[in-house]
Scaffold this motif. Structure first.
Motif, PDB file in Angstrom:
ATOM      1  N   HIS A 156       0.844  -1.192   0.000  1.00  0.00           N
ATOM      2  CA  HIS A 156       0.000   0.000   0.000  1.00  0.00           C
ATOM      3  C   HIS A 156       0.881   1.244   0.000  1.00  0.00           C
ATOM      4  CE1 HIS A 156      -3.576  -2.414   0.725  1.00  0.00           C
ATOM      5  NE2 HIS A 156      -2.801  -3.131   1.516  1.00  0.00           N
ATOM      6  N   ARG A 209      -2.365   0.587  -4.443  1.00  0.00           N
ATOM      7  CA  ARG A 209      -2.173  -0.795  -3.996  1.00  0.00           C
ATOM      8  C   ARG A 209      -1.317  -1.498  -5.038  1.00  0.00           C
ATOM      9  NH1 ARG A 209      -7.368  -2.905  -3.955  1.00  0.00           N
ATOM     10  NH2 ARG A 209      -7.077  -3.748  -6.024  1.00  0.00           N
ATOM     11  N   THR A 221      -5.947   3.318  -6.117  1.00  0.00           N
ATOM     12  CA  THR A 221      -7.192   2.826  -5.525  1.00  0.00           C
ATOM     13  C   THR A 221      -8.124   3.980  -5.168  1.00  0.00           C
ATOM     14  OG1 THR A 221      -6.205   2.775  -3.321  1.00  0.00           O
ATOM     15  CG2 THR A 221      -6.164   0.729  -4.597  1.00  0.00           C
TER      16      THR A 221
END
Length: 131
Positions: free
Chosen positions: A84, A114, A123
């Motif tokens: 992340h 991500r 994302t």
């Protein structure tokens, strides 16, 4: 470069600068979320980028805007935790408004990403409008 979240952000902005909604979507994960100052303000899901771009074009026609271009500044944050990432960048947007060039300075582009396999994908992103 694919292992760098900034590469995905730059790829997305480059697609935006070329008006390429398909390339914007290709840089995104599913699900994707967009938070922007233009109504309806939130776009979600697999087609979020394409839906947002469709709404940008409709709003542009209404307000006489065209020729959008984003220039990114040096990142304030590129925080990576495992798969992340969180990226915050100052940004400048230029556009033609009823035939005259307008520059919007002081904006902030915030992106969550991500990692899917070896490639970073957006994302979510939010645009905070500047002056």
């Amino acid at each position: 470069m694919l292992n760098d979240p900034m590469a995905a952000v730059v790829r997305y902005v480059d697609a935006f600068n070329h008006g390429d909604a398909k390339a914007m979507a290709a840089a995104c994960a599913d699900p994707m979320q967009i938070l922007d100052g233009m109504a309806p303000h939130v776009w979600q899901g697999l087609t979020a980028s394409e839906d947002w771009w469709r709404d940008v074009l409709a709003e542009s026609e209404r307000v006489g805007a065209s020729g959008y271009r984003i220039t990114l500044g040096e990142p304030r944050h590129v925080d990576v935790t495992g798969d992340h990432a969180y990226v915050v960048l100052p940004a400048t947007m230029t556009m033609d408004l009823w035939g005259e060039q307008v520059t919007q300075t002081g904006s902030v582009f915030t992106v969550a990403l991500r990692k899917a396999d070896t490639e970073w994908r957006l994302t979510a992103w939010a645009w905070a409008k500047g002056a």
